[in-house]
Design a protein around this motif. Structure first.
Motif, PDB file in Angstrom:
ATOM      1  N   ALA A   1       0.811  -1.214   0.000  1.00  0.00           N
ATOM      2  CA  ALA A   1       0.000   0.000   0.000  1.00  0.00           C
ATOM      3  C   ALA A   1       0.847   1.268   0.000  1.00  0.00           C
ATOM      4  N   GLU A   2       1.925   1.270   0.760  1.00  0.00           N
ATOM      5  CA  GLU A   2       2.723   2.496   0.858  1.00  0.00           C
ATOM      6  C   GLU A   2       3.450   2.842  -0.439  1.00  0.00           C
ATOM      7  N   PRO A   3       4.084   1.882  -1.135  1.00  0.00           N
ATOM      8  CA  PRO A   3       4.657   2.222  -2.444  1.00  0.00           C
ATOM      9  C   PRO A   3       3.610   2.666  -3.458  1.00  0.00           C
ATOM     10  N   PHE A   4       2.420   2.066  -3.371  1.00  0.00           N
ATOM     11  CA  PHE A   4       1.327   2.506  -4.247  1.00  0.00           C
ATOM     12  C   PHE A   4       0.996   3.975  -3.985  1.00  0.00           C
ATOM     13  N   ALA A   5       0.803   4.334  -2.705  1.00  0.00           N
ATOM     14  CA  ALA A   5       0.432   5.706  -2.362  1.00  0.00           C
ATOM     15  C   ALA A   5       1.516   6.693  -2.774  1.00  0.00           C
ATOM     16  N   ALA A   6       2.778   6.327  -2.573  1.00  0.00           N
ATOM     17  CA  ALA A   6       3.874   7.222  -2.944  1.00  0.00           C
ATOM     18  C   ALA A   6       3.921   7.433  -4.450  1.00  0.00           C
ATOM     19  N   ALA A   7       3.746   6.350  -5.202  1.00  0.00           N
ATOM     20  CA  ALA A   7       3.767   6.470  -6.659  1.00  0.00           C
ATOM     21  C   ALA A   7       2.578   7.270  -7.161  1.00  0.00           C
ATOM     22  N   TYR A   8       1.433   7.104  -6.514  1.00  0.00           N
ATOM     23  CA  TYR A   8       0.244   7.846  -6.932  1.00  0.00           C
ATOM     24  C   TYR A   8       0.433   9.343  -6.687  1.00  0.00           C
ATOM     25  N   ARG A   9       0.977   9.680  -5.513  1.00  0.00           N
ATOM     26  CA  ARG A   9       1.235  11.096  -5.221  1.00  0.00           C
ATOM     27  C   ARG A   9       2.204  11.690  -6.239  1.00  0.00           C
ATOM     28  N   ARG A  10       3.172  10.908  -6.637  1.00  0.00           N
ATOM     29  CA  ARG A  10       4.204  11.384  -7.560  1.00  0.00           C
ATOM     30  C   ARG A  10       3.649  11.580  -8.971  1.00  0.00           C
ATOM     31  N   THR A  11       2.801  10.655  -9.422  1.00  0.00           N
ATOM     32  CA  THR A  11       2.335  10.692 -10.807  1.00  0.00           C
ATOM     33  C   THR A  11       1.068  11.510 -10.989  1.00  0.00           C
ATOM     34  N   ALA A  12       0.265  11.640  -9.942  1.00  0.00           N
ATOM     35  CA  ALA A  12      -0.988  12.399 -10.042  1.00  0.00           C
ATOM     36  C   ALA A  12      -1.068  13.386  -8.884  1.00  0.00           C
ATOM     37  N   PRO A  13      -0.147  14.358  -8.838  1.00  0.00           N
ATOM     38  CA  PRO A  13      -0.053  15.254  -7.672  1.00  0.00           C
ATOM     39  C   PRO A  13      -1.282  16.109  -7.445  1.00  0.00           C
ATOM     40  N   ASP A  14      -2.099  16.337  -8.475  1.00  0.00           N
ATOM     41  CA  ASP A  14      -3.260  17.203  -8.323  1.00  0.00           C
ATOM     42  C   ASP A  14      -4.530  16.446  -7.940  1.00  0.00           C
ATOM     43  N   SER A  15      -4.443  15.139  -7.822  1.00  0.00           N
ATOM     44  CA  SER A  15      -5.641  14.368  -7.504  1.00  0.00           C
ATOM     45  C   SER A  15      -6.080  14.593  -6.063  1.00  0.00           C
ATOM     46  N   PRO A  16      -7.387  14.767  -5.824  1.00  0.00           N
ATOM     47  CA  PRO A  16      -7.866  14.905  -4.443  1.00  0.00           C
ATOM     48  C   PRO A  16      -7.696  13.617  -3.637  1.00  0.00           C
ATOM     49  N   LEU A  17      -7.406  12.523  -4.319  1.00  0.00           N
ATOM     50  CA  LEU A  17      -7.201  11.258  -3.615  1.00  0.00           C
ATOM     51  C   LEU A  17      -5.891  11.235  -2.847  1.00  0.00           C
ATOM     52  N   ASN A  18      -5.012  12.167  -3.146  1.00  0.00           N
ATOM     53  CA  ASN A  18      -3.696  12.165  -2.504  1.00  0.00           C
ATOM     54  C   ASN A  18      -3.740  12.510  -1.024  1.00  0.00           C
ATOM     55  N   GLY A  19      -4.849  13.024  -0.561  1.00  0.00           N
ATOM     56  CA  GLY A  19      -4.964  13.333   0.858  1.00  0.00           C
ATOM     57  C   GLY A  19      -5.337  12.130   1.703  1.00  0.00           C
ATOM     58  N   LEU A  20      -5.594  10.987   1.061  1.00  0.00           N
ATOM     59  CA  LEU A  20      -6.017   9.796   1.793  1.00  0.00           C
ATOM     60  C   LEU A  20      -4.813   9.030   2.325  1.00  0.00           C
ATOM     61  N   ALA A  21      -5.018   8.338   3.419  1.00  0.00           N
ATOM     62  CA  ALA A  21      -3.957   7.491   3.980  1.00  0.00           C
ATOM     63  C   ALA A  21      -3.700   6.308   3.068  1.00  0.00           C
ATOM     64  N   ALA A  22      -2.488   5.777   3.125  1.00  0.00           N
ATOM     65  CA  ALA A  22      -2.144   4.616   2.306  1.00  0.00           C
ATOM     66  C   ALA A  22      -3.021   3.420   2.647  1.00  0.00           C
TER      67      ALA A  22
ATOM     68  N   PRO B   1      -1.779   6.529 -19.717  1.00  0.00           N
ATOM     69  CA  PRO B   1      -1.014   5.275 -19.729  1.00  0.00           C
ATOM     70  C   PRO B   1       0.342   5.378 -19.047  1.00  0.00           C
ATOM     71  N   ASP B   2       1.048   6.511 -19.223  1.00  0.00           N
ATOM     72  CA  ASP B   2       2.364   6.638 -18.606  1.00  0.00           C
ATOM     73  C   ASP B   2       2.262   6.736 -17.087  1.00  0.00           C
ATOM     74  N   GLN B   3       1.224   7.404 -16.588  1.00  0.00           N
ATOM     75  CA  GLN B   3       1.014   7.479 -15.142  1.00  0.00           C
ATOM     76  C   GLN B   3       0.715   6.099 -14.570  1.00  0.00           C
ATOM     77  N   LEU B   4      -0.178   5.392 -15.241  1.00  0.00           N
ATOM     78  CA  LEU B   4      -0.541   4.049 -14.789  1.00  0.00           C
ATOM     79  C   LEU B   4       0.673   3.129 -14.787  1.00  0.00           C
ATOM     80  N   ALA B   5       1.492   3.205 -15.830  1.00  0.00           N
ATOM     81  CA  ALA B   5       2.664   2.336 -15.931  1.00  0.00           C
ATOM     82  C   ALA B   5       3.626   2.581 -14.772  1.00  0.00           C
ATOM     83  N   GLU B   6       3.823   3.841 -14.396  1.00  0.00           N
ATOM     84  CA  GLU B   6       4.741   4.147 -13.298  1.00  0.00           C
ATOM     85  C   GLU B   6       4.222   3.585 -11.973  1.00  0.00           C
ATOM     86  N   ILE B   7       2.926   3.699 -11.744  1.00  0.00           N
ATOM     87  CA  ILE B   7       2.346   3.172 -10.511  1.00  0.00           C
ATOM     88  C   ILE B   7       2.447   1.649 -10.472  1.00  0.00           C
ATOM     89  N   LEU B   8       2.105   1.004 -11.573  1.00  0.00           N
ATOM     90  CA  LEU B   8       2.163  -0.464 -11.609  1.00  0.00           C
ATOM     91  C   LEU B   8       3.595  -0.966 -11.443  1.00  0.00           C
TER      92      LEU B   8
END
Length: 279
Positions: A158-179, A237-244
């Protein structure tokens, strides 16, 4: 909310039913969704079917028909209502009758049912009008059953997922959620569903059910499931690839697989014997 990791809807996690664009984004990869998403405990399906006065079931937000097929296998006749035509087409190809509409706008034209179910979908329905409409289409003694999975990957995933999501989609409102979110958060959502059902005055007192189980995932299985979740369906696609890639590396460090602890929660209530006319 009682949804998959990363599936908190935009723009407001407290009012997911207003996020129609995300609610109707899951059909982008309907086949992957159907293959990767988990089913529901047989004990839950049996309990809903046995606790309903007959076999006629309305599946709200049926998606590709994962829950509907389980109810069909239990001897029920199921009609699905699904706002995404792509999901509906896939479900029809698998033998389910589906009408394309949001539940709030769907026209029952006098039809009534022994059970109304919502599997991993009620958070996309307006909670007030949805509960009222469920009462309208249920026969007296019919059962409304809202259910879904509460599950969070282990912290190592969960934590690597959350870190990658914050990095690739910094403007998403989901970034305020806990891992990882506690079970209490999911249970609170189902308690709120119960309050909304109770508020209609058309149901007996709602019950809360809980089913605990586990499922093992390989790296590939989990990476197949992740793109079907709401936080990822609208990424480039590039954002998704980085997270995966980040999540895949985390699972590799665990030996290539991990075990997910699931809790399937349900809020269910029986339609009181009052007089309601379908519109």
């Amino acid at each position: 909310m009682p949804i998959l990791p990363g599936e908190q809807p935009e723009p407001s996690p407290t009012e997911p039913h207003t996020a129609r664009r995300m609610a109707e984004s899951f059909g982008v990869h309907a086949q992957r969704y159907d293959q990767a998403r988990p089913g529901y405990p047989d004990a839950l399906v049996t309990r809903v079917a046995a606790g309903s006065p007959g076999p006629d079931v309305l599946d709200v937000g049926c998606g590709t028909g994962i829950a509907a097929r389980q109810f069909q296998a239990a001897g029920c006749t199921v009609l699905g209502v699904e706002p995404d035509a792509r999901m509906a087409d896939f479900a029809r190809a698998r033998g389910l009758e589906v009408e394309v509409a949001a539940f709030e706008a769907w026209q029952p034209v006098g039809r009534t049912y022994d059970a109304v179910i919502a599997a991993q979908s009620w958070h996309w329905v307006d909670p007030v009008s949805g509960a009222v409409k469920a009462a309208q289409v249920l026969r007296p003694g019919g059962r409304l059953a809202i259910f879904g999975h509460a599950y969070e990957p282990p912290a190592e995933v969960a934590e690597p997922f959350a870190a990658a999501y914050r990095r690739t989609a910094p403007d998403s409102p989901l970034n305020g959620l806990a891992a990882r979110r506690p079970l209490d958060l999911y249970q609170a959502a189902y308690a709120k569903f119960a309050e909304q059902i109770r508020g209609t005055g058309q149901f007996d007192d709602p019950e809360q059910w809980r089913f605990d189980w586990e499922q093992s995932y390989t790296r590939d299985e989990w990476l197949d499931l992740l793109p079907t979740t709401g936080g990822l369906t609208q990424l480039r696609p590039d954002q998704l690839a980085e997270i995966l890639d980040a999540v895949g590396g985390a699972i590799d460090s665990l030996g290539g697989r991990f075990t997910m602890k699931y809790t399937t929660l349900a809020t269910t209530a029986v339609r009181a014997d009052t007089s309601i006319t379908c519109e």
